[in-house]
Design a protein around this motif. Structure first.
Motif, PDB file in Angstrom:
ATOM      1  N   ASP A  57      23.335 -32.930   5.229  1.00  0.00           N
ATOM      2  CA  ASP A  57      23.945 -33.186   6.430  1.00  0.00           C
ATOM      3  C   ASP A  57      23.235 -32.784   7.612  1.00  0.00           C
ATOM      4  O   ASP A  57      23.209 -33.218   8.823  1.00  0.00           O
ATOM      5  CB  ASP A  57      25.097 -32.283   6.207  1.00  0.00           C
ATOM      6  N   THR A  58      22.363 -31.773   7.165  1.00  0.00           N
ATOM      7  CA  THR A  58      21.377 -31.439   8.434  1.00  0.00           C
ATOM      8  C   THR A  58      20.441 -32.213   8.680  1.00  0.00           C
ATOM      9  O   THR A  58      20.343 -32.505  10.007  1.00  0.00           O
ATOM     10  CB  THR A  58      20.641 -30.007   7.826  1.00  0.00           C
ATOM     11  N   ILE A  59      19.751 -33.106   7.723  1.00  0.00           N
ATOM     12  CA  ILE A  59      18.877 -33.899   8.039  1.00  0.00           C
ATOM     13  C   ILE A  59      19.554 -35.079   8.960  1.00  0.00           C
ATOM     14  O   ILE A  59      19.210 -35.758   9.771  1.00  0.00           O
ATOM     15  CB  ILE A  59      18.219 -34.598   6.758  1.00  0.00           C
ATOM     16  N   ALA A  60      20.907 -35.525   8.444  1.00  0.00           N
ATOM     17  CA  ALA A  60      21.695 -36.559   8.949  1.00  0.00           C
ATOM     18  C   ALA A  60      21.951 -36.236  10.393  1.00  0.00           C
ATOM     19  O   ALA A  60      21.849 -36.928  11.208  1.00  0.00           O
ATOM     20  CB  ALA A  60      22.844 -36.831   8.206  1.00  0.00           C
ATOM     21  N   GLY A  61      22.220 -34.933  10.548  1.00  0.00           N
ATOM     22  CA  GLY A  61      22.552 -34.443  11.957  1.00  0.00           C
ATOM     23  C   GLY A  61      21.424 -34.672  12.882  1.00  0.00           C
ATOM     24  O   GLY A  61      21.440 -35.171  14.033  1.00  0.00           O
ATOM     25  N   LEU A  62      20.076 -34.287  12.593  1.00  0.00           N
ATOM     26  CA  LEU A  62      18.952 -34.450  13.288  1.00  0.00           C
ATOM     27  C   LEU A  62      18.547 -35.892  13.520  1.00  0.00           C
ATOM     28  O   LEU A  62      18.298 -36.155  14.655  1.00  0.00           O
ATOM     29  CB  LEU A  62      17.741 -33.789  12.388  1.00  0.00           C
ATOM     30  N   ILE A  63      18.972 -36.597  12.505  1.00  0.00           N
ATOM     31  CA  ILE A  63      18.536 -38.243  12.744  1.00  0.00           C
ATOM     32  C   ILE A  63      19.572 -38.639  14.007  1.00  0.00           C
ATOM     33  O   ILE A  63      19.256 -39.522  14.817  1.00  0.00           O
ATOM     34  CB  ILE A  63      18.757 -39.034  11.602  1.00  0.00           C
ATOM     35  N   GLN A  64      21.033 -38.415  13.652  1.00  0.00           N
ATOM     36  CA  GLN A  64      21.815 -39.089  14.478  1.00  0.00           C
ATOM     37  C   GLN A  64      21.489 -38.693  15.823  1.00  0.00           C
ATOM     38  O   GLN A  64      21.982 -39.371  16.975  1.00  0.00           O
ATOM     39  CB  GLN A  64      23.324 -38.738  14.081  1.00  0.00           C
ATOM     40  N   SER A  65      21.228 -37.194  16.132  1.00  0.00           N
ATOM     41  CA  SER A  65      21.062 -36.603  17.532  1.00  0.00           C
ATOM     42  C   SER A  65      19.725 -37.172  18.120  1.00  0.00           C
ATOM     43  O   SER A  65      19.589 -36.954  19.468  1.00  0.00           O
ATOM     44  CB  SER A  65      20.933 -35.204  17.439  1.00  0.00           C
ATOM     45  N   GLY A  66      18.869 -37.677  17.699  1.00  0.00           N
ATOM     46  CA  GLY A  66      17.580 -38.022  18.106  1.00  0.00           C
ATOM     47  C   GLY A  66      16.363 -37.005  17.757  1.00  0.00           C
ATOM     48  O   GLY A  66      15.373 -37.172  18.138  1.00  0.00           O
ATOM     49  N   GLU A  67      17.005 -35.709  17.031  1.00  0.00           N
ATOM     50  CA  GLU A  67      16.020 -34.684  17.090  1.00  0.00           C
ATOM     51  C   GLU A  67      14.918 -35.094  16.254  1.00  0.00           C
ATOM     52  O   GLU A  67      13.815 -34.395  16.170  1.00  0.00           O
ATOM     53  CB  GLU A  67      16.698 -33.344  16.841  1.00  0.00           C
ATOM     54  N   PHE A  68      15.249 -35.710  15.104  1.00  0.00           N
ATOM     55  CA  PHE A  68      14.430 -36.075  13.839  1.00  0.00           C
ATOM     56  C   PHE A  68      13.368 -36.790  14.537  1.00  0.00           C
ATOM     57  O   PHE A  68      12.115 -36.476  14.411  1.00  0.00           O
ATOM     58  CB  PHE A  68      14.947 -36.721  12.911  1.00  0.00           C
ATOM     59  N   GLU A  69      13.294 -37.744  15.365  1.00  0.00           N
ATOM     60  CA  GLU A  69      12.297 -38.360  16.055  1.00  0.00           C
ATOM     61  C   GLU A  69      11.222 -37.549  16.977  1.00  0.00           C
ATOM     62  O   GLU A  69      10.148 -37.770  17.036  1.00  0.00           O
ATOM     63  CB  GLU A  69      12.889 -39.731  16.888  1.00  0.00           C
ATOM     64  N   THR A  70      12.191 -36.623  17.719  1.00  0.00           N
ATOM     65  CA  THR A  70      11.539 -35.966  18.744  1.00  0.00           C
ATOM     66  C   THR A  70      10.484 -34.844  17.668  1.00  0.00           C
ATOM     67  O   THR A  70       9.407 -34.754  18.302  1.00  0.00           O
ATOM     68  CB  THR A  70      12.446 -35.028  19.099  1.00  0.00           C
ATOM     69  N   LEU A  71      10.885 -34.652  16.528  1.00  0.00           N
ATOM     70  CA  LEU A  71      10.299 -33.726  15.475  1.00  0.00           C
ATOM     71  C   LEU A  71       8.974 -34.544  15.036  1.00  0.00           C
ATOM     72  O   LEU A  71       8.012 -34.095  15.042  1.00  0.00           O
ATOM     73  CB  LEU A  71      10.957 -33.030  14.578  1.00  0.00           C
ATOM     74  N   TYR A  72       9.332 -35.593  14.894  1.00  0.00           N
ATOM     75  CA  TYR A  72       8.163 -36.624  14.235  1.00  0.00           C
ATOM     76  C   TYR A  72       7.186 -36.770  15.403  1.00  0.00           C
ATOM     77  O   TYR A  72       5.749 -36.553  15.113  1.00  0.00           O
ATOM     78  CB  TYR A  72       8.778 -37.902  13.839  1.00  0.00           C
ATOM     79  N   LYS A  73       7.581 -37.046  16.515  1.00  0.00           N
ATOM     80  CA  LYS A  73       6.503 -37.005  17.412  1.00  0.00           C
ATOM     81  C   LYS A  73       5.768 -35.864  17.940  1.00  0.00           C
ATOM     82  O   LYS A  73       4.638 -35.877  18.161  1.00  0.00           O
ATOM     83  CB  LYS A  73       7.200 -37.791  19.063  1.00  0.00           C
ATOM     84  N   LYS A  74       6.586 -34.832  17.775  1.00  0.00           N
ATOM     85  CA  LYS A  74       5.896 -33.422  17.696  1.00  0.00           C
ATOM     86  C   LYS A  74       4.593 -33.098  16.898  1.00  0.00           C
ATOM     87  O   LYS A  74       3.600 -32.565  17.354  1.00  0.00           O
ATOM     88  CB  LYS A  74       6.892 -32.413  17.994  1.00  0.00           C
TER      89      LYS A  74
END
Length: 297
Positions: free
Chosen positions: A246-263
């Motif tokens: 659920d934490t990972i899904a939340g990061l993906i849905q909020s766009g934060e996952f892609e932000t972390l990827y770019k980081k």
């Protein structure tokens, strides 16, 4: 049976019940009761989990696990939750998870069916393939070029097993060497003890970028086998796995996952400020929608 024997058997029953009771306790129950969560990291799995110039664990996987810890604090009501960091290797990461020393592993662990018999994996959060780190300018371009040569891989990894199996199947006569961690494997190439280091390509790019002279090294070969990375948790604990998923899904849905990827993959990263310039793979993009925890075969 004597009273003494009965007493001895009672003590034995209690001693055996202890581990069983501990095993039955869920991760969230364990963490809430103790006020401590054991978080494992790797020392040289750039850019997923590694030590920076201050000897602190950082990386893409570490950032995601920090989000998981925040969710655990909220779920358990333990705002005072203490994070107990534990360095792990390819060889000891699964035993330390199984025996309760760590509760979650934030590194570069491949999610495959064999490991799935021992541990559980959350949603896959990266995909990679086995390639080779060599000295720049060498003639090695593929697995076939390594026939009869010394090749190193890190002990306890899927890459080591893949190379061992291919070496036997294709009768390449490779002298397959084992190293305790990725840093030692890379050093064996740099010092000439091995011609190539077979490992997940993204880790090889990270090791190359962090080398004293990155231009002296090259990553070569077509990916031998594409595999998913995932955060590792204990088996038969669906509540904790769901929290991580659920934490990972939340990061993906909020766009934060892609932000972390770019980081971590498309920006300068510590300790040397080098940009890996690694675009997101199609497999990972697909899984941002599918949210699959499907293992490699």
């Amino acid at each position: 049976m004597s009273l003494k024997s009965v007493g001895a058997l009672s003590l034995l029953a209690v001693s055996l019940a202890g581990p069983l009771l501990a095993q039955a306790q869920t991760t969230l129950e364990k963490v809430k009761q103790s006020g401590v969560i054991g978080v494992a990291y790797r020392e040289s799995s750039i850019p997923f989990s590694y030590l920076d110039d201050k000897a602190q664990p950082v990386g893409f996987g570490v950032d995601i696990c920090n989000k998981v810890v925040d969710a655990v604090k909220k779920t358990t009501g333990r705002a005072d939750l203490k994070v107990q960091l534990q360095a792990v290797t390819s060889a000891n990461r699964i035993p330390l998870l199984q025996n309760g020393t760590i509760d979650i592993e934030c590194g570069s662990t491949t999610n495959n069916s064999e490991r799935g018999k021992q541990v559980a994996f959350a949603t896959n959060y990266f995909y990679t393939g086995t390639r080779f780190l060599v000295k720049a300018g060498t003639s090695v371009k593929s697995l076939a070029d390594l026939a009869g040569k010394p090749v190193v891989s890190t002990t306890g990894t899927t890459n080591y097993k893949i190379l061992r199996n291919l070496n036997e199947e294709k009768k390449l006569g490779i002298e397959l060497l084992g190293a305790k961690d990725h840093a030692e494997s890379a050093l064996m190439v740099q010092t000439g003890r091995a011609v190539a280091f077979g490992m997940d390509d993204i880790l090889l790019y990270g090791l190359k970028a962090s080398a004293a002279n990155p231009a002296e090294l090259a990553v070569v070969g077509d990916p031998i086998q594409v595999e998913p990375y995932a955060i590792m948790v204990r088996r038969e604990d669906p509540a904790f796995k769901k929290l991580v998923d659920d934490t990972i899904a939340g990061l993906i849905q909020s766009g934060e996952f892609e932000t972390l990827y770019k980081k971590w993959f498309q920006s300068p990263i510590p300790p040397k400020g080098i940009n890996l310039q690694a675009p997101m793979s199609q497999e990972l993009r697909d899984n941002l929608k599918a949210l699959s925890d499907k293992p490699a075969t």
